[in-house]
Design an enzyme around this catalytic site. Structure first.
Site, mmCIF file in Angstrom:
data_model
loop_
_atom_site.group_PDB
_atom_site.id
_atom_site.type_symbol
_atom_site.label_atom_id
_atom_site.label_comp_id
_atom_site.label_asym_id
_atom_site.label_seq_id
_atom_site.Cartn_x
_atom_site.Cartn_y
_atom_site.Cartn_z
ATOM 1 N N GLU A 82 -6.186 -9.414 -18.729
ATOM 2 C CA GLU A 82 -6.686 -8.194 -18.087
ATOM 3 C C GLU A 82 -5.728 -7.744 -16.992
ATOM 4 O OE1 GLU A 82 -10.518 -9.159 -16.430
ATOM 5 O OE2 GLU A 82 -11.303 -9.867 -18.357
ATOM 6 N N LYS B 175 -4.808 -6.777 -13.436
ATOM 7 C CA LYS B 175 -5.520 -7.081 -12.190
ATOM 8 C C LYS B 175 -5.509 -5.822 -11.329
ATOM 9 C CE LYS B 175 -5.884 -10.599 -8.612
ATOM 10 N NZ LYS B 175 -5.757 -9.772 -7.413
ATOM 11 N N ASP C 257 -5.981 -3.316 -8.391
ATOM 12 C CA ASP C 257 -5.812 -3.565 -6.963
ATOM 13 C C ASP C 257 -6.820 -2.730 -6.183
ATOM 14 O OD1 ASP C 257 -4.752 -4.704 -4.771
ATOM 15 O OD2 ASP C 257 -2.821 -3.671 -4.854
ATOM 16 N N ARG D 165 -17.835 -8.281 -2.011
ATOM 17 C CA ARG D 165 -17.681 -9.711 -2.257
ATOM 18 C C ARG D 165 -17.821 -10.508 -0.955
ATOM 19 N NH1 ARG D 165 -13.398 -13.148 -2.018
ATOM 20 N NH2 ARG D 165 -13.577 -14.994 -3.316
ATOM 21 N N TYR E 162 -15.485 -6.564 -14.910
ATOM 22 C CA TYR E 162 -14.678 -7.643 -15.482
ATOM 23 C C TYR E 162 -15.393 -8.983 -15.619
ATOM 24 C CZ TYR E 162 -13.533 -8.601 -10.532
ATOM 25 O OH TYR E 162 -13.587 -8.847 -9.190
ATOM 26 N N LYS F 234 0.846 -12.917 -10.588
ATOM 27 C CA LYS F 234 1.157 -11.756 -9.755
ATOM 28 C C LYS F 234 2.412 -11.030 -10.201
ATOM 29 C CE LYS F 234 -2.039 -11.797 -6.543
ATOM 30 N NZ LYS F 234 -1.681 -11.582 -5.184
ATOM 31 N N CYS G 277 24.100 20.984 12.255
ATOM 32 C CA CYS G 277 24.261 20.324 10.962
ATOM 33 C C CYS G 277 25.227 19.146 11.115
ATOM 34 C CB CYS G 277 24.797 21.311 9.941
ATOM 35 S SG CYS G 277 25.270 20.535 8.394
ATOM 36 N N CYS H 167 28.562 20.327 9.029
ATOM 37 C CA CYS H 167 29.417 21.478 9.381
ATOM 38 C C CYS H 167 29.180 21.991 10.802
ATOM 39 C CB CYS H 167 29.223 22.615 8.375
ATOM 40 S SG CYS H 167 27.642 23.460 8.559
ATOM 41 N N CYS I 252 20.231 23.713 7.566
ATOM 42 C CA CYS I 252 21.549 24.066 8.083
ATOM 43 C C CYS I 252 21.778 25.531 7.742
ATOM 44 C CB CYS I 252 22.600 23.193 7.408
ATOM 45 S SG CYS I 252 24.259 23.899 7.462
ATOM 46 N N CYS J 290 29.183 25.260 4.631
ATOM 47 C CA CYS J 290 28.849 23.854 4.893
ATOM 48 C C CYS J 290 29.345 22.998 3.725
ATOM 49 C CB CYS J 290 27.335 23.696 5.052
ATOM 50 S SG CYS J 290 26.820 21.964 5.178
HETATM 51 O O1 D41 Z 1 -8.971 -6.684 -11.977
HETATM 52 C C1 D41 Z 1 -9.261 -7.506 -11.111
HETATM 53 N N1 D41 Z 1 -8.950 -7.293 -9.854
HETATM 54 C C2 D41 Z 1 -9.983 -8.765 -11.463
HETATM 55 C C3 D41 Z 1 -10.465 -9.594 -10.452
HETATM 56 C C4 D41 Z 1 -10.223 -9.141 -12.815
HETATM 57 N N2 D41 Z 1 -9.795 -8.358 -13.837
HETATM 58 N N3 D41 Z 1 -10.894 -10.268 -13.099
HETATM 59 C C5 D41 Z 1 -11.355 -11.082 -12.122
HETATM 60 N N4 D41 Z 1 -12.025 -12.199 -12.467
HETATM 61 C C6 D41 Z 1 -12.489 -13.004 -11.535
HETATM 62 C C7 D41 Z 1 -13.234 -14.217 -11.958
HETATM 63 C C8 D41 Z 1 -12.462 -14.957 -13.008
HETATM 64 C C9 D41 Z 1 -13.484 -15.148 -10.798
HETATM 65 C C10 D41 Z 1 -14.539 -13.797 -12.543
HETATM 66 C C11 D41 Z 1 -11.160 -10.775 -10.741
HETATM 67 C C12 D41 Z 1 -11.698 -11.685 -9.796
HETATM 68 N N5 D41 Z 1 -12.354 -12.784 -10.220
HETATM 69 C C13 D41 Z 1 -11.601 -11.546 -8.341
HETATM 70 N N6 D41 Z 1 -11.330 -10.463 -7.669
HETATM 71 C C14 D41 Z 1 -11.347 -10.751 -6.358
HETATM 72 C C15 D41 Z 1 -11.661 -12.042 -6.203
HETATM 73 C C16 D41 Z 1 -11.829 -12.553 -7.445
#
Ligand code: D41
Length: 676
Positions: free
Chosen positions: A119, A121, A123, A142, A231, A320, A414, A417, A432, A438
């Site tokens: 998936e 992640k 932000d 959370r 998710y 990451k 400028c 020039c 300018c 120039c």
């Molecule tokens: O897209 C995300 N930021 C994302 C965060 C994701 N796709 N899956 C996630 N799955 C989990 C678990 C596995 C613990 C159910 C998460 C996060 N946790 C998560 N986001 C912030 C803390 C944890």
């Protein structure tokens, strides 16, 4: 209190379901099912009924998405099932270690692979949404995983969060976890509004999403274009649980949640690695920030067997991406002079790796931006590079300001020039006033003249233009046509062969079109499209030179400012002398026969191009359409004649479909062009 007739109640329920369904199509599936006007009419009808019969009002009414009365504070909520965090893998090896640990724990035989769900992640901000019998009853942040804040009023305003679940097999109790995030376009919009208001801007979309959710006044949250993707599931009672994570996401999708479209199954760790690389490629093109990939064991029974350590599950890990923000130091500010004299402050930075590339320069835009950031030379700054390729100074870390920091002084003359720098009232840019006197403006004008969409002189790049000017071989664009192979051979990295090639491409550029020539002149506000419009409407350069302001403005798309710049340029004797010299040197084009109506079969039509194009570049497609007389617009509206949609087309395509505007793909488009 008025009794509610059965008929009214039925009508209300029906209307509510209908609106919720359209809402789902629009915000979850990105596929509008009815025109906006129709939706608005339905909504007004619903609100009328709610006003007339206040007892009707239910928490899943779409009218509740506009926000309510401000809260005094947020109350705390305990998570019955803790919201776990994610361990990180910072490289390929750490991901392989993760896979190996799982295989060992589960006694997986050598050669057998574990199935993972991959998936993006997102932000944003992690949230928990609680549903009782399919109705949203609570939304919470959370927090520390055990205790969060009650943000129910705010989550209700987010259109992609269902207020009521739809479909079959809905559990009595369901707690959905997901990420609330702000697409980049929404982030830009909020920051632009903040700048206009003189307010502080957000550093990135995540902070903007968090800030929007932290509002006690849910009307403010409602005004922010937040989205949510689901998710995972915390609690699930009173229905049949699926076997796999992917199946669970499928169910959540069926019940009305948005699931990220790039979620994919991978058989084994090497498939996970390819997915990572593929998403990294795609990262800049996505409409929202992602900071990595989350991998999860797909089989829910295996997840249970694996369990968790401390606060993180053993069955999931986040890999990451390179960070999109980094801190570095502002070493100096230089002022660059552009083709139109615009003076742009450019930050020289201690090199820093951000968003996958090393950045050592960033634009500071203009004097207002410098003032807004309150930035000094020597400051520690946060650089953000995401999506668009131009890195930005997102913020200044004022705490780290060194004693020797010094203010940035915008030049009054400028830097190239020494002509006075002027800033018109109401304009953000300072310029300018030297014009082609120039050196910087002159060089930029020559680079522009030679560029692909202008005279298209192959092999005459920016560096070479600088060299030719610096060596005194050319002063103006007209001098290009006086160059010989002998004169330029012997310049740095210029052999005999490449010298002759350059002379040949300069000669080849003489045969051009009026539209390209007009664009190449670099008249302010005259881009490619305006060049074409002028050529098409006047037919010859003489006719444009002769036109007065009124005549110019009679042309569609030419307003007073553009008309002023055209006249200003073409009445200037120095400019006319260059035009004359170019024509003397043999620059030529075919004048356009204005009586030939059939040369413009698409006149009066408006086309929109969206998505990727494989065979033809987008610029080329635009050129061809404009040459046929069509207008090419950037957004779809009721006035759009035709949409050309390639792979990856998004909101423009859905909007066109909702407005019943014809759509063709690239192949059909090319066939169409051959037919006209
Ligand atoms: O897209 C995300 N930021 C994302 C965060 C994701 N796709 N899956 C996630 N799955 C989990 C678990 C596995 C613990 C159910 C998460 C996060 N946790 C998560 N986001 C912030 C803390 C944890």
């Amino acid at each position: 209190m008025a009794q509610i007739p059965e008929q009214v109640r039925n009508q209300y329920e029906q209307l509510k379901d209908e609106l919720n369904r359209h809402n789902h199509s629009y915000y979850v599936l990105d596929e509008p099912s009815i025109p906006d006007s129709e939706y608005d009419r339905g909504m007004r009808r619903l609100q009328d009924l709610e006003q007339q019969y206040p007892q009707l009002l239910s928490p899943d009414s779409p009218s509740q998405r506009v926000g309510g009365a401000p809260l005094p504070t947020f109350s705390q909520v305990a998570h019955d099932v803790p919201m776990l965090s994610l361990d990180n893998a910072f490289n390929k090896e750490e991901l392989q270690d993760f896979d190996r640990r799982i295989s060992e724990r589960l006694n997986i035989k050598d050669g057998e692979q574990i199935e993972y769900v991959c998936e993006p992640k997102l932000d944003g901000v992690a949230v928990s949404l609680l549903y009782h019998d399919g109705l949203l009853v609570r939304g919470a942040t959370r927090g520390d995983g055990k205790v969060g804040e009650d943000i129910t009023a705010n989550v209700r305003t987010i259109r992609s969060i269902p207020l009521k679940l739809s479909g079959d097999g809905i559990p009595e109790l369901l707690e959905v976890r997901g990420e609330i995030y702000l697409p980049r376009a929404g982030f830009e919009k909020i920051n632009a509004a903040a700048i206009a208001q003189g307010d502080k801007t957000f550093v990135n979309p995540r902070n903007a999403a968090a800030g929007s959710l932290r509002q006690l006044d849910s009307k403010i949250t409602a005004s922010r274009p937040l989205e949510m993707c689901a998710y995972s599931v915390g609690q699930f009672k009173g229905a049949v649980t699926p076997d796999t994570h992917l199946h669970m996401l499928g169910l959540l999708g069926d019940w009305g949640f948005k699931i990220n479209r790039y979620v994919e199954l991978a058989g084994g760790v090497s498939a996970c690695e390819s997915y990572y690389e593929q998403m990294q490629e795609r990262r800049d093109q996505l409409p929202y920030d992602i900071d990595g990939i989350v991998y999860k064991v797909n089989d829910l029974r295996l997840q249970q067997r694996l369990g968790f350590v401390a606060k993180a599950p053993r069955w999931a890990i986040a890999r990451k991406f390179p960070a999109q923000e980094e801190m570095t130091q502002l070493l100096d500010v230089e002022f660059q002079v552009g083709r139109t004299g615009a003076i742009t402050p450019v930050a020289r930075l201690a090199p820093v790796f951000v968003g996958g590339v090393t950045v050592s320069n960033a634009t500071l835009h203009n004097g207002d931006e410098i003032a807004r950031l309150g930035i000094c030379i020597g400051d520690t700054v946060i650089i953000r590079r995401a999506g668009d390729v131009i890195p930005q100074v997102a913020a200044v870390v004022k705490d780290k300001r060194p004693a020797e920091a010094r203010p940035i002084v915008f030049p009054e003359a400028c830097p190239v020039c020494q002509s006075p720098v002027r800033r018109l009232e109401g304009e953000a840019v300072a310029r300018c006033s030297g014009g082609l006197f120039c050196g910087a403006q002159n060089k930029e004008a020559i680079k522009h003249f030679a560029s692909r969409k202008a005279m298209d002189i192959d092999g005459l790049g920016d560096k070479l233009v600088e060299l030719l000017v610096d060596k005194g071989l050319i002063y103006s664009v007209a001098d290009l046509y006086e160059l010989s192979a002998e004169k330029i051979a012997g310049l740095e990295r210029m052999g005999e062969k490449s010298a002759q090639n350059l002379i040949d491409s300069i000669a080849a550029s003489k045969q051009t079109s009026l539209a390209k020539f007009l664009f190449a002149l670099g008249i302010r506000e005259v881009g490619e499209a305006t060049g074409q419009t002028l050529a098409r409407n006047f037919g010859s350069l003489e006719a444009i030179i002769d036109a007065d302001l009124e005549t110019l403005q009679e042309v569609d798309d030419i307003g007073p400012v553009v008309a002023y710049h055209i006249r200003d340029f073409l009445r200037n004797p120095d400019n006319l002398a260059i035009v004359h010299a170019l024509r003397e040197a043999g620059v030529t084009w075919d004048d356009i026969d204005l009586s030939a109506e059939n040369s413009q079969p698409l006149k009066g039509q408006t086309w929109v191009l969206t998505g990727a194009m494989d065979v033809m570049s987008r610029a080329e497609a635009k050129d061809k359409l404009q040459a046929l007389g069509a207008k090419v617009a950037g957004s779809v509206s009721a006035k759009t004649t035709q949409l050309v949609a390639g792979p990856g087309a998004g909101s423009k395509l859905t909007k066109a479909q909702s407005l019943d505007i014809p759509v063709m793909n690239e192949e059909q488009f090319i066939a169409f062009l051959q037919g006209v």
